[in-house]
Write an enzyme that holds these catalytic residues in place. Structure first.
Site, short mmCIF file in Angstrom:
data_model
loop_
_atom_site.label_atom_id
_atom_site.label_comp_id
_atom_site.label_asym_id
_atom_site.label_seq_id
_atom_site.Cartn_x
_atom_site.Cartn_y
_atom_site.Cartn_z
N LYS A 51 0.85 -1.18 0.00
CA LYS A 51 0.00 0.00 0.00
C LYS A 51 0.89 1.23 0.00
CE LYS A 51 0.53 1.83 3.41
NZ LYS A 51 1.81 2.39 3.98
N TYR B 15 -3.51 4.39 6.79
CA TYR B 15 -3.88 3.48 7.88
C TYR B 15 -5.13 3.96 8.60
CZ TYR B 15 0.52 0.95 7.38
OH TYR B 15 1.55 0.18 6.90
#
Lengths: 370, 370
Positions: free
Chosen positions: A133, A218
């Site tokens: 990511k 996140y």
């Protein structure tokens, strides 16, 4: 198949439940002893420092190849981790991985700007892909990656390791079980102090953006998996000292508010100029707090009215979140299942991040398409 | 006059510094032994439960009169606190306080809808006014209150007790002293679980609004006094379950983001459906946390990288924040000074709250006038 999926497909099974239930007896018999082979692409801090040392903790995954632009480094790492010389590749001969039957999965641990290319080339070489990511520089790139893997009949998973992290799984389980009543408010602050101004993460062409692409993602991910909902609108405000040599190209701080269909408000802060790693869920009967929430290790969890009730969750789906993640895709390959965090999941985050940037730029609320 | 005022006029003097420095030797000599007389208007939970018991802790203030619609209650309270029968008033004969020379200050502890009327009538009766927060139902009412007091040559102060609370003062002092570096981010969550659906606070005509008028205003105030800046824009999102009998008329939760000129982002959450009372200041070198931040008592303060360094501040300007507040206006009267939290301060908050409501209603960023 008794894995419990919630409405967003988050695997709620704790402990060894994923490993035990994901593979039925016959499949287990067929694949007994077979470990799925990974090629790690990129020997930077994450690939070399975090991922490669984890294969020793895996049940279904093994390291079989390395891709690096630094032959000496690759040779040294290969020797250290028992990778044969025939498993060493560089960025020029990368496509020849197609001829190496030991490689089942390519794990792309490169700067963001290289994710799309190396994912698509892996798919074309007939390999499954685990990609770090944020998934790519843009939603357009994400869509191309998904299409390439689909066309090649290969799996694509994004490296959202928190989906394999026991404290996060326990927090989700308790939130869904109604332990804090009706969820009303989610808040997460994620940040760290960026250092070296020459780091690729601070170069927009390589990173795609600043703190939100790297660390704020996140908070965004947690907002989605903790609430189990998809946001319908965002509003964001960026604040960056552009005279700071670290932030000439990318944002430092960006606050974004997410509106969820149930009325839950998500309030997220992403930053490159302060250390912070926490998640708070507030319900009408109590709260769940995680701090740190998404670090590599050291998570802490509290459930109740304050911090008086600290929780130690059961073991997660692997020895740790990294091993759990590696083994999950390995099992999906063995079992021909779709990963719980497929490419579409990475695409969703990138689309929301694009809306966050647009909101900050245009100073207005941006509605998200369903 | 050595009281240190910062750019917003916040008194940074800690300990007994305000009391000691606010009145020079000659003034002290003149006023020695003279205690300023207060009339408390409204014998509800706050006036009776919190304020009246505090006069015993005051150096410059005494209770001389009560205004109540309940004669029996007033008589009982008067007897308990040594208020003469001649100091008992009701809402009909309230204006006759003008004939009572013992009354210097009227402290308005009434539902919000009565603040403007009872402040203006007090000013017209020649009395100074301390009025509870939120100042009034609207900025228009606030302006009328300020004008009435100005016209009468009387002081008007708003009951922002946190300006006399040692933990808040210490947090401000350390933030201004640069202990956490450059301030980048302020966050506050304030809420409690509203109970009785028939309470005046849940009736819009009496309260002017929901949680932000009552409890969220502490987050707003703290955002302003902690940063020392005035916000230039707001964005807000409300979420309320209108089927909940408590929230038929007023909002439950409202999140509001404040933009400050320096680039500091303020993120505030106000709620009537969860208990929360905290303030976080994040700088590029550390953080300051208060939890609880603005309760009547029990404040805790941490300064550093996390919560490893808990701070016990020096004594504030009074025996506690309530006594400090009462004595501050008393001293301002004795000394002919302007209170540190004058009517204009209450007006600023109400203007911002009006913008918050407008933003939530119109789903857009609202720029604030300087």
């Amino acid at each position: 198949m008794s894995v419990d999926l919630d409405r967003r497909g988050f695997v709620l099974a704790a402990g060894g439940a994923i490993a035990a239930s994901a593979i039925g007896p016959s499949a287990l018999a067929q694949t007994a002893g077979r470990k799925v082979g990974y090629a790690i692409v990129g020997l930077g801090g994450y690939g070399l420092g975090q991922i490669i040392p984890q294969f020793k903790n895996c049940e279904h995954s093994r390291l079989v190849a390395l891709v690096s632009g630094d032959p000496a480094k690759a040779k040294r790492v290969a020797a250290q981790y028992g990778v044969p010389e025939s498993g060493i590749y560089n960025y020029e001969n990368y496509d020849s991985i197609r001829d190496n039957p030991d490689i089942d999965i390519v794990y792309v641990c490169l700067p963001v700007s290289m994710h799309a290319e190396y994912t698509i080339r892996a798919a074309k070489a007939g390999k499954h892909v685990l990609c770090e990511k944020p998934m790519a520089l843009s939603s357009k790139e994400c869509e191309a990656m998904i299409a390439a893997c689909r066309q090649a009949g290969k799996k694509l998973m994004i490296g959202y390791r928190c989906h394999f992290e026991p404290f996060n799984l326990e927090a989700i389980r308790r939130a869904r079980a109604g332990e804090i009543g009706k969820l009303r408010y989610f808040r997460s602050e994620h940040g760290y102090t960026a250092g070296d101004p020459t780091a690729w993460r601070l170069k927009k062409a390589m990173s795609g953006g600043g703190s939100i692409m790297d660390i704020g993602i996140y908070a965004l991910q947690a907002a989605r998996y903790m609430t189990g909902e998809e946001p319908v609108a965002v509003y964001a405000k960026e604040t960056t000292d552009r005279k700071d040599p670290r932030f000439r190209e990318v944002e430092d701080m960006i606050e974004f508010q997410l509106e969820f269909p149930s009325g839950v408000i998500g309030s997220c802060m992403s930053m490159y100029s302060a250390n912070r790693n926490q998640v708070l869920l507030m319900g009408d009967k109590g709260r769940i707090e995680l701090e740190p929430a998404t670090n590599y290790s050291g998570q802490r969890l509290w459930v109740g009215k304050g911090r008086e009730n600290e929780i130690t969750p059961p073991q997660g789906p692997g020895k740790n979140q990294f091993a759990g993640q590696l083994d999950h895709l390995a099992q999906c390959v063995l079992e021909n299942r779709t990963p719980i965090v497929p490419g579409e999941e990475g695409l969703r985050d990138i689309r929301i991040i694009e809306a966050v940037y647009q909101s900050a730029r245009e100073k207005r609320r941006i509605a998200l398409k369903a």
